[in-house]
Design an enzyme around this catalytic site. Structure first.
Site, PDB file in Angstrom:
ATOM      1  N   GLY A  11       0.831  -1.207   0.000  1.00  0.00           N
ATOM      2  CA  GLY A  11       0.000   0.000   0.000  1.00  0.00           C
ATOM      3  C   GLY A  11       0.860   1.248   0.000  1.00  0.00           C
ATOM      4  N   SER A 141      -4.208  -0.585  14.138  1.00  0.00           N
ATOM      5  CA  SER A 141      -5.041   0.620  14.330  1.00  0.00           C
ATOM      6  C   SER A 141      -5.533   0.640  15.767  1.00  0.00           C
ATOM      7  CB  SER A 141      -6.250   0.561  13.383  1.00  0.00           C
ATOM      8  OG  SER A 141      -7.219   1.512  13.768  1.00  0.00           O
ATOM      9  N   TYR A 154     -13.138  -4.351  10.295  1.00  0.00           N
ATOM     10  CA  TYR A 154     -11.847  -3.653  10.353  1.00  0.00           C
ATOM     11  C   TYR A 154     -11.171  -3.873  11.711  1.00  0.00           C
ATOM     12  CZ  TYR A 154      -8.618   0.341   9.887  1.00  0.00           C
ATOM     13  OH  TYR A 154      -7.504   1.142   9.826  1.00  0.00           O
ATOM     14  N   LYS A 158      -7.619  -5.717  12.488  1.00  0.00           N
ATOM     15  CA  LYS A 158      -6.498  -4.985  13.100  1.00  0.00           C
ATOM     16  C   LYS A 158      -6.099  -5.604  14.448  1.00  0.00           C
ATOM     17  CE  LYS A 158      -5.869  -1.937   9.845  1.00  0.00           C
ATOM     18  NZ  LYS A 158      -4.620  -1.926   9.081  1.00  0.00           N
TER      19      LYS A 158
HETATM   20  P1  NAP Z   1      -5.253   4.845   1.952  1.00  0.00           P
HETATM   21  O1  NAP Z   1      -4.889   6.278   1.824  1.00  0.00           O
HETATM   22  O2  NAP Z   1      -6.651   4.425   1.639  1.00  0.00           O
HETATM   23  O3  NAP Z   1      -4.211   3.971   1.077  1.00  0.00           O
HETATM   24  C1  NAP Z   1      -4.373   2.580   1.020  1.00  0.00           C
HETATM   25  C2  NAP Z   1      -3.195   1.963   0.313  1.00  0.00           C
HETATM   26  O4  NAP Z   1      -3.357   0.532   0.349  1.00  0.00           O
HETATM   27  C3  NAP Z   1      -3.112   2.327  -1.163  1.00  0.00           C
HETATM   28  O5  NAP Z   1      -1.754   2.348  -1.540  1.00  0.00           O
HETATM   29  C4  NAP Z   1      -3.825   1.154  -1.846  1.00  0.00           C
HETATM   30  O6  NAP Z   1      -3.424   0.959  -3.208  1.00  0.00           O
HETATM   31  C5  NAP Z   1      -3.348   0.012  -0.972  1.00  0.00           C
HETATM   32  N1  NAP Z   1      -4.214  -1.168  -1.032  1.00  0.00           N
HETATM   33  C6  NAP Z   1      -5.517  -1.269  -0.702  1.00  0.00           C
HETATM   34  N2  NAP Z   1      -5.967  -2.516  -0.902  1.00  0.00           N
HETATM   35  C7  NAP Z   1      -4.913  -3.231  -1.372  1.00  0.00           C
HETATM   36  C8  NAP Z   1      -4.744  -4.562  -1.823  1.00  0.00           C
HETATM   37  N3  NAP Z   1      -5.752  -5.451  -1.787  1.00  0.00           N
HETATM   38  N4  NAP Z   1      -3.520  -4.947  -2.281  1.00  0.00           N
HETATM   39  C9  NAP Z   1      -2.496  -4.062  -2.324  1.00  0.00           C
HETATM   40  N5  NAP Z   1      -2.590  -2.781  -1.925  1.00  0.00           N
HETATM   41  C10 NAP Z   1      -3.790  -2.373  -1.465  1.00  0.00           C
HETATM   42  O7  NAP Z   1      -4.998   4.323   3.448  1.00  0.00           O
HETATM   43  P2  NAP Z   1      -4.137   4.983   4.635  1.00  0.00           P
HETATM   44  O8  NAP Z   1      -5.032   5.875   5.406  1.00  0.00           O
HETATM   45  O9  NAP Z   1      -2.844   5.472   4.117  1.00  0.00           O
HETATM   46  O10 NAP Z   1      -3.915   3.685   5.548  1.00  0.00           O
HETATM   47  C11 NAP Z   1      -2.735   2.896   5.477  1.00  0.00           C
HETATM   48  C12 NAP Z   1      -2.822   1.846   6.588  1.00  0.00           C
HETATM   49  O11 NAP Z   1      -2.920   2.481   7.853  1.00  0.00           O
HETATM   50  C13 NAP Z   1      -4.031   0.914   6.468  1.00  0.00           C
HETATM   51  O12 NAP Z   1      -3.684  -0.384   6.859  1.00  0.00           O
HETATM   52  C14 NAP Z   1      -4.995   1.506   7.471  1.00  0.00           C
HETATM   53  O13 NAP Z   1      -5.911   0.558   7.942  1.00  0.00           O
HETATM   54  C15 NAP Z   1      -4.036   1.966   8.543  1.00  0.00           C
HETATM   55  N6  NAP Z   1      -4.587   3.006   9.404  1.00  0.00           N
HETATM   56  C16 NAP Z   1      -4.982   4.193   8.894  1.00  0.00           C
HETATM   57  C17 NAP Z   1      -5.504   5.156   9.745  1.00  0.00           C
HETATM   58  C18 NAP Z   1      -5.942   6.504   9.240  1.00  0.00           C
HETATM   59  O14 NAP Z   1      -6.495   7.266  10.044  1.00  0.00           O
HETATM   60  N7  NAP Z   1      -5.721   6.848   7.979  1.00  0.00           N
HETATM   61  C19 NAP Z   1      -5.645   4.888  11.108  1.00  0.00           C
HETATM   62  C20 NAP Z   1      -5.237   3.660  11.586  1.00  0.00           C
HETATM   63  C21 NAP Z   1      -4.703   2.711  10.735  1.00  0.00           C
HETATM   64  P3  NAP Z   1      -4.119   1.816  -4.424  1.00  0.00           P
HETATM   65  O15 NAP Z   1      -3.557   3.218  -4.318  1.00  0.00           O
HETATM   66  O16 NAP Z   1      -3.693   1.114  -5.657  1.00  0.00           O
HETATM   67  O17 NAP Z   1      -5.597   1.774  -4.178  1.00  0.00           O
END
Ligand code: NAP
Length: 244
Positions: A11, A141, A154, A158
Protein backbone atom coordinates in the site's frame (compact mmCIF):
# COMPACT_ATOMS: atom_id res chain seq x y z
CA UNK A 1 20.67 5.25 8.30
CA UNK A 2 19.24 2.54 5.99
CA UNK A 3 21.86 2.53 3.23
CA UNK A 4 22.17 -0.89 1.59
CA UNK A 5 18.76 -2.03 2.87
CA UNK A 6 15.76 -2.98 0.76
CA UNK A 7 12.31 -2.16 2.14
CA UNK A 8 9.03 -3.63 0.90
CA UNK A 9 6.02 -1.45 1.72
CA UNK A 10 2.51 -2.71 0.92
CA UNK A 11 0.00 0.00 0.00
CA UNK A 12 2.89 2.34 -0.77
CA UNK A 13 1.29 4.31 -3.59
CA UNK A 14 -0.48 6.89 -1.43
CA UNK A 15 -1.42 7.94 2.12
CA UNK A 16 0.58 6.57 5.04
CA UNK A 17 2.36 4.02 2.81
CA UNK A 18 3.66 6.68 0.43
CA UNK A 19 4.97 8.75 3.39
CA UNK A 20 6.72 5.61 4.70
CA UNK A 21 8.32 4.94 1.29
CA UNK A 22 9.56 8.56 1.08
CA UNK A 23 11.04 8.67 4.59
CA UNK A 24 12.74 5.26 4.34
CA UNK A 25 14.01 6.28 0.89
CA UNK A 26 15.26 9.62 2.21
CA UNK A 27 17.23 7.62 4.77
CA UNK A 28 18.94 5.56 2.09
CA UNK A 29 16.79 2.43 1.68
CA UNK A 30 15.87 1.12 -1.77
CA UNK A 31 12.11 0.77 -1.99
CA UNK A 32 9.80 -1.83 -3.52
CA UNK A 33 6.16 -0.99 -2.92
CA UNK A 34 2.91 -2.78 -3.68
CA UNK A 35 -0.36 -1.16 -4.70
CA UNK A 36 -3.82 -2.38 -5.65
CA UNK A 37 -4.79 -0.50 -8.80
CA UNK A 38 -4.15 3.24 -8.65
CA UNK A 39 -1.42 3.26 -11.30
CA UNK A 40 -1.28 7.05 -11.55
CA UNK A 41 -0.51 7.46 -7.82
CA UNK A 42 1.96 4.57 -7.99
CA UNK A 43 3.83 6.23 -10.87
CA UNK A 44 3.93 9.56 -9.02
CA UNK A 45 5.35 7.88 -5.91
CA UNK A 46 7.89 5.87 -7.93
CA UNK A 47 9.04 9.06 -9.72
CA UNK A 48 9.43 10.92 -6.40
CA UNK A 49 11.46 8.05 -4.96
CA UNK A 50 13.69 7.77 -8.03
CA UNK A 51 14.26 11.52 -7.76
CA UNK A 52 15.93 10.83 -4.40
CA UNK A 53 18.59 8.79 -6.20
CA UNK A 54 17.51 5.43 -4.79
CA UNK A 55 16.29 2.32 -6.58
CA UNK A 56 12.50 2.22 -6.41
CA UNK A 57 9.71 0.29 -8.09
CA UNK A 58 5.94 -0.06 -7.65
CA UNK A 59 4.36 -3.49 -8.20
CA UNK A 60 0.65 -3.94 -8.80
CA UNK A 61 -0.32 -6.81 -6.49
CA UNK A 62 -3.46 -7.67 -4.58
CA UNK A 63 -2.19 -8.57 -1.10
CA UNK A 64 -5.36 -10.60 -0.49
CA UNK A 65 -4.20 -13.07 -3.14
CA UNK A 66 -1.64 -15.51 -1.69
CA UNK A 67 -0.25 -16.58 -5.07
CA UNK A 68 0.20 -12.99 -6.28
CA UNK A 69 2.04 -12.09 -3.07
CA UNK A 70 4.38 -15.09 -3.27
CA UNK A 71 5.12 -14.22 -6.92
CA UNK A 72 5.79 -10.54 -6.30
CA UNK A 73 8.11 -11.16 -3.33
CA UNK A 74 10.12 -13.56 -5.52
CA UNK A 75 10.25 -10.90 -8.25
CA UNK A 76 11.39 -8.21 -5.78
CA UNK A 77 14.20 -10.43 -4.48
CA UNK A 78 15.30 -10.96 -8.08
CA UNK A 79 15.04 -7.21 -8.95
CA UNK A 80 16.58 -5.82 -5.73
CA UNK A 81 18.87 -8.64 -4.58
CA UNK A 82 17.18 -9.16 -1.18
CA UNK A 83 14.72 -7.79 1.39
CA UNK A 84 15.58 -6.46 4.85
CA UNK A 85 12.47 -4.52 5.93
CA UNK A 86 8.81 -5.45 5.43
CA UNK A 87 6.06 -2.92 6.19
CA UNK A 88 2.53 -4.34 6.04
CA UNK A 89 0.56 -1.16 5.49
CA UNK A 90 -2.05 -2.01 2.79
CA UNK A 91 -5.53 -1.74 4.24
CA UNK A 92 -9.15 -1.03 3.43
CA UNK A 93 -12.36 -0.21 5.30
CA UNK A 94 -15.94 -1.27 4.55
CA UNK A 95 -17.76 0.26 7.51
CA UNK A 96 -21.33 -0.74 8.38
CA UNK A 97 -23.23 -1.74 11.52
CA UNK A 98 -23.33 -5.52 11.74
CA UNK A 99 -26.95 -5.97 10.54
CA UNK A 100 -26.02 -4.15 7.31
CA UNK A 101 -22.52 -5.64 6.96
CA UNK A 102 -22.43 -8.29 4.27
CA UNK A 103 -20.42 -11.44 4.91
CA UNK A 104 -18.38 -10.54 1.81
CA UNK A 105 -17.55 -7.13 3.36
CA UNK A 106 -16.26 -8.86 6.47
CA UNK A 107 -14.24 -11.32 4.41
CA UNK A 108 -12.65 -8.82 2.03
CA UNK A 109 -11.47 -6.54 4.86
CA UNK A 110 -9.96 -9.47 6.79
CA UNK A 111 -8.48 -10.92 3.57
CA UNK A 112 -6.72 -7.63 2.75
CA UNK A 113 -5.77 -6.28 6.18
CA UNK A 114 -4.92 -9.48 8.06
CA UNK A 115 -4.39 -12.34 5.64
CA UNK A 116 -2.45 -10.04 3.30
CA UNK A 117 0.09 -9.46 6.08
CA UNK A 118 0.29 -13.21 6.75
CA UNK A 119 1.05 -13.84 3.05
CA UNK A 120 3.88 -11.30 2.87
CA UNK A 121 5.37 -12.51 6.16
CA UNK A 122 5.17 -16.14 4.97
CA UNK A 123 6.97 -15.14 1.76
CA UNK A 124 9.89 -13.30 3.45
CA UNK A 125 10.16 -15.73 6.40
CA UNK A 126 12.73 -18.16 4.88
CA UNK A 127 14.81 -15.24 3.65
CA UNK A 128 14.86 -13.51 7.07
CA UNK A 129 15.64 -16.85 8.80
CA UNK A 130 18.57 -17.44 6.47
CA UNK A 131 20.05 -13.96 6.83
CA UNK A 132 19.37 -13.98 10.61
CA UNK A 133 18.01 -10.44 10.48
CA UNK A 134 14.99 -8.48 9.36
CA UNK A 135 12.41 -5.95 10.50
CA UNK A 136 8.69 -6.55 10.12
CA UNK A 137 6.32 -3.69 10.90
CA UNK A 138 2.57 -4.21 10.77
CA UNK A 139 0.24 -1.22 10.59
CA UNK A 140 -2.66 -2.02 12.92
CA UNK A 141 -5.04 0.62 14.33
CA UNK A 142 -6.46 1.88 17.61
CA UNK A 143 -9.70 0.33 16.27
CA UNK A 144 -8.05 -3.04 16.79
CA UNK A 145 -7.23 -2.16 20.41
CA UNK A 146 -10.50 -0.48 21.44
CA UNK A 147 -13.10 -1.82 18.98
CA UNK A 148 -15.32 0.61 17.09
CA UNK A 149 -19.04 0.59 16.30
CA UNK A 150 -19.49 0.15 12.56
CA UNK A 151 -16.06 -1.41 12.12
CA UNK A 152 -16.48 -5.03 13.27
CA UNK A 153 -14.61 -6.28 10.19
CA UNK A 154 -11.85 -3.65 10.35
CA UNK A 155 -11.37 -3.88 14.15
CA UNK A 156 -11.22 -7.68 13.99
CA UNK A 157 -8.62 -7.53 11.21
CA UNK A 158 -6.50 -4.99 13.10
CA UNK A 159 -6.76 -6.90 16.42
CA UNK A 160 -5.74 -10.00 14.45
CA UNK A 161 -2.64 -8.15 13.29
CA UNK A 162 -1.63 -7.65 16.93
CA UNK A 163 -1.82 -11.42 17.55
CA UNK A 164 0.03 -12.10 14.31
CA UNK A 165 2.73 -9.59 15.29
CA UNK A 166 3.34 -11.18 18.70
CA UNK A 167 3.38 -14.72 17.28
CA UNK A 168 5.87 -13.80 14.54
CA UNK A 169 7.97 -11.94 17.13
CA UNK A 170 8.11 -15.07 19.31
CA UNK A 171 8.91 -17.37 16.37
CA UNK A 172 11.74 -15.21 15.08
CA UNK A 173 13.17 -13.41 18.13
CA UNK A 174 16.06 -15.85 18.54
CA UNK A 175 16.88 -15.44 14.81
CA UNK A 176 17.57 -11.71 14.98
CA UNK A 177 14.26 -10.71 13.40
CA UNK A 178 12.06 -8.04 15.04
CA UNK A 179 8.31 -7.83 14.44
CA UNK A 180 6.31 -4.91 15.84
CA UNK A 181 2.95 -3.25 15.24
CA UNK A 182 1.91 0.38 15.05
CA UNK A 183 -1.60 1.44 16.03
CA UNK A 184 -2.43 4.83 14.49
CA UNK A 185 -5.43 6.90 15.56
CA UNK A 186 -6.97 9.36 13.08
CA UNK A 187 -4.44 10.17 10.35
CA UNK A 188 -5.43 12.56 7.54
CA UNK A 189 -5.49 10.47 4.33
CA UNK A 190 -8.01 9.41 1.65
CA UNK A 191 -9.24 6.74 4.09
CA UNK A 192 -10.36 9.32 6.67
CA UNK A 193 -11.30 12.25 4.41
CA UNK A 194 -14.98 12.01 5.44
CA UNK A 195 -13.99 12.43 9.12
CA UNK A 196 -11.28 15.07 9.07
CA UNK A 197 -13.77 17.97 8.98
CA UNK A 198 -15.57 16.58 12.04
CA UNK A 199 -14.93 18.83 15.05
CA UNK A 200 -16.42 16.30 17.53
CA UNK A 201 -13.87 13.67 16.49
CA UNK A 202 -11.06 16.23 16.63
CA UNK A 203 -12.10 17.33 20.11
CA UNK A 204 -12.07 13.71 21.32
CA UNK A 205 -8.33 13.60 20.58
CA UNK A 206 -6.34 14.93 23.58
CA UNK A 207 -3.88 16.70 21.20
CA UNK A 208 -6.87 18.26 19.35
CA UNK A 209 -5.52 17.48 15.91
CA UNK A 210 -5.48 14.68 13.36
CA UNK A 211 -2.16 12.99 12.74
CA UNK A 212 -0.21 13.28 9.50
CA UNK A 213 1.04 10.36 7.44
CA UNK A 214 4.58 11.62 8.14
CA UNK A 215 4.01 11.16 11.91
CA UNK A 216 3.48 7.44 11.32
CA UNK A 217 6.41 7.26 8.88
CA UNK A 218 8.81 8.56 11.56
CA UNK A 219 7.81 5.70 13.87
CA UNK A 220 8.25 3.19 11.04
CA UNK A 221 11.75 4.59 10.43
CA UNK A 222 12.62 4.00 14.09
CA UNK A 223 11.28 0.43 14.01
CA UNK A 224 13.05 -0.27 10.70
CA UNK A 225 16.41 1.00 11.95
CA UNK A 226 18.95 -0.51 14.34
CA UNK A 227 17.83 2.07 16.95
CA UNK A 228 15.05 -0.42 17.82
CA UNK A 229 17.05 -3.66 17.72
CA UNK A 230 15.97 -4.78 21.23
CA UNK A 231 12.25 -4.12 20.66
CA UNK A 232 10.01 -6.93 19.39
CA UNK A 233 6.38 -7.97 19.81
CA UNK A 234 5.47 -4.40 20.78
CA UNK A 235 2.38 -2.43 19.74
CA UNK A 236 2.96 1.32 19.69
CA UNK A 237 -0.01 3.71 19.55
CA UNK A 238 0.40 6.92 17.57
CA UNK A 239 -2.87 8.72 18.12
CA UNK A 240 -2.42 12.07 19.88
CA UNK A 241 -3.40 10.33 23.12
CA UNK A 242 -6.79 9.13 21.84
CA UNK A 243 -6.69 5.53 23.06
CA UNK A 244 -4.89 5.96 26.38
P1 NAP B 1 -5.25 4.85 1.95
O1 NAP B 1 -4.89 6.28 1.82
O2 NAP B 1 -6.65 4.43 1.64
O3 NAP B 1 -4.21 3.97 1.08
C1 NAP B 1 -4.37 2.58 1.02
C2 NAP B 1 -3.20 1.96 0.31
O4 NAP B 1 -3.36 0.53 0.35
C3 NAP B 1 -3.11 2.33 -1.16
O5 NAP B 1 -1.75 2.35 -1.54
C4 NAP B 1 -3.82 1.15 -1.85
O6 NAP B 1 -3.42 0.96 -3.21
C5 NAP B 1 -3.35 0.01 -0.97
N1 NAP B 1 -4.21 -1.17 -1.03
C6 NAP B 1 -5.52 -1.27 -0.70
N2 NAP B 1 -5.97 -2.52 -0.90
C7 NAP B 1 -4.91 -3.23 -1.37
C8 NAP B 1 -4.74 -4.56 -1.82
N3 NAP B 1 -5.75 -5.45 -1.79
N4 NAP B 1 -3.52 -4.95 -2.28
C9 NAP B 1 -2.50 -4.06 -2.32
N5 NAP B 1 -2.59 -2.78 -1.92
C10 NAP B 1 -3.79 -2.37 -1.47
O7 NAP B 1 -5.00 4.32 3.45
P2 NAP B 1 -4.14 4.98 4.63
O8 NAP B 1 -5.03 5.87 5.41
O9 NAP B 1 -2.84 5.47 4.12
O10 NAP B 1 -3.91 3.68 5.55
C11 NAP B 1 -2.74 2.90 5.48
C12 NAP B 1 -2.82 1.85 6.59
O11 NAP B 1 -2.92 2.48 7.85
C13 NAP B 1 -4.03 0.91 6.47
O12 NAP B 1 -3.68 -0.38 6.86
C14 NAP B 1 -5.00 1.51 7.47
O13 NAP B 1 -5.91 0.56 7.94
C15 NAP B 1 -4.04 1.97 8.54
N6 NAP B 1 -4.59 3.01 9.40
C16 NAP B 1 -4.98 4.19 8.89
C17 NAP B 1 -5.50 5.16 9.74
C18 NAP B 1 -5.94 6.50 9.24
O14 NAP B 1 -6.49 7.27 10.04
N7 NAP B 1 -5.72 6.85 7.98
C19 NAP B 1 -5.65 4.89 11.11
C20 NAP B 1 -5.24 3.66 11.59
C21 NAP B 1 -4.70 2.71 10.74
P3 NAP B 1 -4.12 1.82 -4.42
O15 NAP B 1 -3.56 3.22 -4.32
O16 NAP B 1 -3.69 1.11 -5.66
O17 NAP B 1 -5.60 1.77 -4.18
Amino acid sequence: MLEGKVAVVTGGSRGIGAAICKLLGKNGANIAFLYAGNTQKAEETQNTLEGMGIKAKGYQCNVADAAQVAGVIKQIVSDFGGIHILVNNAGITKDKLIPMMKVEDFDSVVDTNLKGAFYTIKSVYPLFLKQKSGKIINISSVSGLMGNAGQANYSASKAGLVGLTKSVAKELASRGVCCNAIAPGFIATDMTETFTGNEDIKNAIPMKRFGQAEDVAKLVLFLASDASDYITGEVIRIDGGMAM
